[in-house]
Design a protein around this motif. Structure first.
Motif, mmCIF file in Angstrom:
data_model
loop_
_atom_site.group_PDB
_atom_site.id
_atom_site.type_symbol
_atom_site.label_atom_id
_atom_site.label_comp_id
_atom_site.label_asym_id
_atom_site.label_seq_id
_atom_site.Cartn_x
_atom_site.Cartn_y
_atom_site.Cartn_z
ATOM 1 N N UNK A 372 0.690 -1.224 -0.246
ATOM 2 C CA UNK A 372 0.032 -0.059 0.286
ATOM 3 C C UNK A 372 0.710 1.312 -0.304
ATOM 4 N N UNK A 374 3.823 1.604 -1.215
ATOM 5 C CA UNK A 374 4.743 1.762 -2.850
ATOM 6 C C UNK A 374 4.011 0.753 -3.914
ATOM 7 N N UNK A 375 2.459 1.220 -4.650
ATOM 8 C CA UNK A 375 2.283 0.101 -5.203
ATOM 9 C C UNK A 375 3.480 -0.232 -6.597
ATOM 10 N N UNK A 377 4.111 -0.813 -10.297
ATOM 11 C CA UNK A 377 3.265 -0.057 -11.062
ATOM 12 C C UNK A 377 3.775 0.035 -12.429
#
Lengths: 511, 374
Positions: A372, A374-375, A377
């Protein structure tokens, strides 16, 4: 045991009381003997079972089978001591359960009942008078219409006590339990609270006080019981004891015994010329006064201190969750701004003290909880890379030995220790420069504790600076390279190497 | 390969830890998880038996889709965004009111081109959201109070601007913006639902900011300590609901062909009921698919009862009010049930380790383990 004293003198007699929680043994054959007119200290480090014992006796938990309890000369199941003997047992809880905005008289009425006329109107005159008398009887002269929040802390404790004992039929021959009533008080105020207890014991009651402060035990109490790991390890009068002996009883190590030595006795040290990983300069908060320290790469710095010493304030201050009054915080020599966002961006990770309210996202999965902050991506954050996230989460589930190893499981379904591992993994996967562990072992069982120590050590070995804030002296001895003891918002002592024994920490903390 | 994986590969004892993978397929089909689907099927059968000719006609189903479903669905999906971030937006009905009146005034009195008027209204919607955002995220007013107040102010503006009369006289073509035929009797407004729902679904479920938004709503303290700029996400979520509400106002204005200062009032309850019903479906939190299902089931229910009995003025409000209570009550039941299961599971673990200790474990201890009831 009944043969050692006349039965009438012993009000409460507990033998081999046990209480098991899921995944944790809180009481393991504890015993306690309380006599009429006695001011009795119940001692033990965090997690030793003191609070559980009081909660069982006051009926919040049911004990395991096998224990024997005699209350007022009658054999009684432990959790029914209060309900089977109405008007003979009172409990003063740690948070006092007072409503600060309401007056002394109103708080008294809420605890027991209001004096009302036949039409249901509260008779405020009588209510106030009774409240004033109840407080005066135990040594507090107070205006009953004053809001409780406006009273000094010791007076609030005494009001709570006055309310608690209203349920007693008579003072003589009753038992009053007080759970850490002095935790937030200064030493003058402690004396006033114990004065109130003394009033009760001279009237024939027995008072059992849970406390962490050794000097108040020696100054005020008649007898003591020490719990360690859920067992009673000492029951004796306080006469002839001193602080060093008491500290040794609490920690279970005889004086001057050998320490479990760390890898290098002094731990990692600062390299001259290079900035410390974390530097705190003249930090001021509400309690903390001009606090300065540095932590080197790979070092675990422990922070000890009583409630109210500034210990609880330090973590939130460094991470920006509480506003700084003044002072600087530097990570690798660069100044960090005051907001939490700036702190986390500078590489400060935190395992907060209040896990449920500030650590976990209860109804989200293990995987979501870990990623949560640092996703993982792609496309500049536009598309969650769930495969990368799953790979990373799984590798951390293995590293921290999460049980059960299931990334889909809701975090609220894990045990406390495993929840804490998830919060730890959340930060460690980002290789933080500074890791703040704020009382990380609350509600964590022994096996998980060992695992968490190991993980924290690995993070330190990878070059992070670790700030371990703890109320548990044994934990600090085992995990920290160096310990700062806070007193009244300042550094009271710095313990390194062989000095940082649990006994020494306990003694320095008590001042 | 990330650094953490390299470290993990070097770690010991990794073989003894298997990672539990996917969930059972049946998990998704449990009645608690998709109760709306079962309810819809039951209702569908009921009305098929009761009023087969009316209910099964294309007219009835298209009327549900175009009239009862489309605009409430746009609003509900927009509303879901701040709800997901943990804040209420009660001002969506006021935003619909104001945008309806402003749109009509601009086009009819000032002869502004339709596209420009719509853009202006959307900008107003975002401005409303931004003001709500300032009140909630910056000033720190409780979102319930702040948006309740701003909704009243928006309504007041709408009434004063319109002089409390319908603003009519659109050019004939404008109605097509809302109720023009897209394909086979399905109107444009349904297309808008699809596009908006798709965008919001994608943003909330499949992007990192969507996850941060969700974390903010789940536990704002923990989110802030995780480095998430929670205020910013709350602010943005209110802007999104303002923007979407303004658009819904434009569509509904086109459909009815007039600017009205009380246009949004009936939709507030529908949107909330649908979003909360949806939160008990599929995910056990607010989600787009659940919200759409919620609107659809509510719209079908009202339509079915109307066809079978009669059209009553009080029917909609009764239906939606009851649905909201059912939705929130259902959520509470699911939550309590989950807590019970969790406690039982943890006991099970203990059972293997320490036989004989479980039987005396009491309810008090169980309650102490779970999160405090509130």
């Amino acid at each position: 045991m009944t043969t050692t004293a006349p039965a009438s003198e012993i009000l409460l007699e507990i033998e081999s009381l046990s209480k098991t929680f899921p995944g944790q043994v809180a009481l393991d054959g504890a015993s306690l003997h309380v006599r009429r007119g006695q001011l009795h200290a119940l001692l033990g480090l965090n997690g030793s079972g003191k609070s559980t014992l009081i909660k069982v006796i006051s009926g919040y938990h049911r004990e395991d089978e096998g224990g024997v309890v005699h209350a007022f000369g009658v054999e009684t199941p432990a959790h029914q001591v209060r309900s089977s003997h109405p008007g003979r047992v009172a409990v003063l809880h740690q948070d006092l359960a007072l409503i600060r905005g309401m007056s002394v008289a109103e708080n008294m009425g809420l605890g027991a009942s209001f004096r009302t006329s036949r039409t249901g109107r509260i008779q405020w005159g009588r209510q106030r008078e009774e409240a004033r008398d109840a407080c005066r009887r135990i040594g507090l002269h107070v205006d009953p219409s004053a809001p409780v929040g406006s009273l000094e802390p010791s007076a609030q404790v005494i009001v709570g006590l006055a309310r608690a004992i209203r349920s007693l039929g008579q003072i003589d021959g009753s038992i009053i339990f007080a759970d850490e009533p002095t935790a937030a008080l200064g030493s003058r105020e402690v004396d006033r609270v114990f004065g109130a207890f003394r009033e009760l014991t001279s009237a024939g009651a027995a008072v059992v006080v849970v406390t962490h402060r050794l000097e108040e035990v020696l100054a005020h109490c008649d007898a003591l019981t020490v719990l360690r790991d859920g067992r009673t390890v000492a029951e004796q009068p306080t006469a002839g004891l001193d602080k060093a002996k008491l500290a040794a009883m609490l920690t279970g190590r005889p004086d001057g015994s050998e320490l479990v030595t760390a890898d290098s006795p002094d731990g990692p040290v600062l390299v001259p010329g290079e900035p410390a990983v974390l530097a705190v300069r003249r930090l001021r908060g509400r309690v903390i006064e001009s606090l300065s320290f540095e932590i080197a790469a790979g070092e675990v710095l422990g922070i000890a201190g009583l409630v109210g010493s500034g210990r609880e304030e330090l973590g939130p201050l460094v991470v920006g969750a509480l506003p700084r009054a003044s002072g600087q915080i530097l990570v690798d020599g660069r100044e960090v701004g005051p907001s939490t966002r700036q702190a986390t961006r500078a590489g400060i990770g935190v395992v907060p003290a209040d896990r449920k309210r500030q650590g976990i996202f209860a109804s989200m999965s293990v995987a979501q909880n870990m990623t949560v902050n640092r996703e993982p991506a792609r496309l500049g954050g536009a598309w969650l890379d769930s495969r990368a996230a799953n790979r990373e989460v799984d590798s951390w589930i293995r590293r921290v030995h999460l049980e059960p190893p299931d990334r889909h499981r809701k975090v609220s379904l894990l045990s406390g220790g495993n929840q804490q591992k998830v919060v730890l993994a959340r930060w460690l996967r980002c290789s933080p420069r500074v890791m703040i562990l704020d009382d990380p072992m609350q509600g964590v069982d022994v096996a998980a504790k060992t695992a968490i120590y190991r993980i924290v050590r690995e993070a330190a070995a990878a070059g992070s600076a670790i700030l371990l804030i703890s109320s548990d002296s044994i934990e600090l001895e085992e995990a920290a390279d160096r310990v700062l003891v806070l007193r009244n918002g300042r550094i009271g002592a710095e313990l390194r190497g062989a000095q940082r024994t649990s006994e020494r920490i306990v003694m320095e903390v008590e001042g | 390969m990330t650094t953490s994986e390299v470290r993990a590969a070097g770690g010991d004892a990794e073989t003894e830890h298997r990672i539990v993978g996917s969930r059972s397929r049946w998990h998704a089909m449990k009645p608690g998880n998709i109760s709306l689907v079962y309810m819809y099927v039951a209702g569908f059968i009921l009305f098929t038996v009761w009023v087969p000719h009316l209910w099964l006609s294309g007219v009835a189903q298209k009327s549900i889709l175009n009239i009862s479903f489309a605009v409430p669905a746009i609003l509900a999906v927009g509303l879901m965004v701040p709800l997901l971030a943990g804040v209420f937006d009660l001002s969506i009905s006021g935003t619909v009111d104001l945008s309806s009146v402003v749109l009509a005034s601009l086009m009819i009195y000032s002869h502004v081109a339709a596209w420009l008027a719509i853009l202006i209204v959307l900008a107003i919607g975002m401005l409303v959201g931004a003001i709500n955002g300032i009140l909630v995220a910056v000033v720190g007013i409780d979102s319930f109070i702040a948006t309740l107040a701003s909704s009243a102010i928006l309504e007041a503006l709408a009434v004063s601007l319109s002089g409390n009369i319908q603003v009519t006289g659109f050019k004939s073509g404008f109605a097509k913006f809302g109720s023009g035929n897209l394909i086979g009797g399905v109107q444009y407004q349904v297309l808008y639902v699809a596009v908006i729902a798709l965008v919001i679904w994608y943003a909330t479920e499949h992007t990192a900011p969507g996850r941060y938004l969700q974390a903010t709503g789940e536990n704002e303290d923990a989110a802030r300590l995780s480095g998430i700029p929670t205020k910013r996400y709350i602010f943005i979520s209110l802007m999104v609901s303002g923007l979407v509400a303004a658009f819904a106002g434009c569509v509904e204005t086109a459909v009815i062909g007039a600017g009205e200062s009380n246009l949004g009032d009936p939709y507030l309850l529908t949107a909330f009921a649908a979003a909360f019903l949806g939160a008990t479906q599929f995910k056990q939190r607010f989600n787009v698919l659940g919200t759409l299902a919620g609107v659809w089931v509510l719209a079908s229910g009202v339509e079915g009862v109307t066809l079978a009995l009669h059209s009553y003025a009080w029917l909609n409000q009764l239906f939606f009010g009851a649905a909201l209570i059912v939705a929130v009550g259902l959520g509470r039941v699911i939550e309590i049930n989950n807590r019970r299961i969790a406690i039982r599971r943890r006991r099970g673990v203990l059972d293997q380790d320490m036989p004989g200790t479980v039987s005396v474990a009491d309810r008090g201890a169980a309650a102490g383990d779970g999160p405090p009831p509130d």
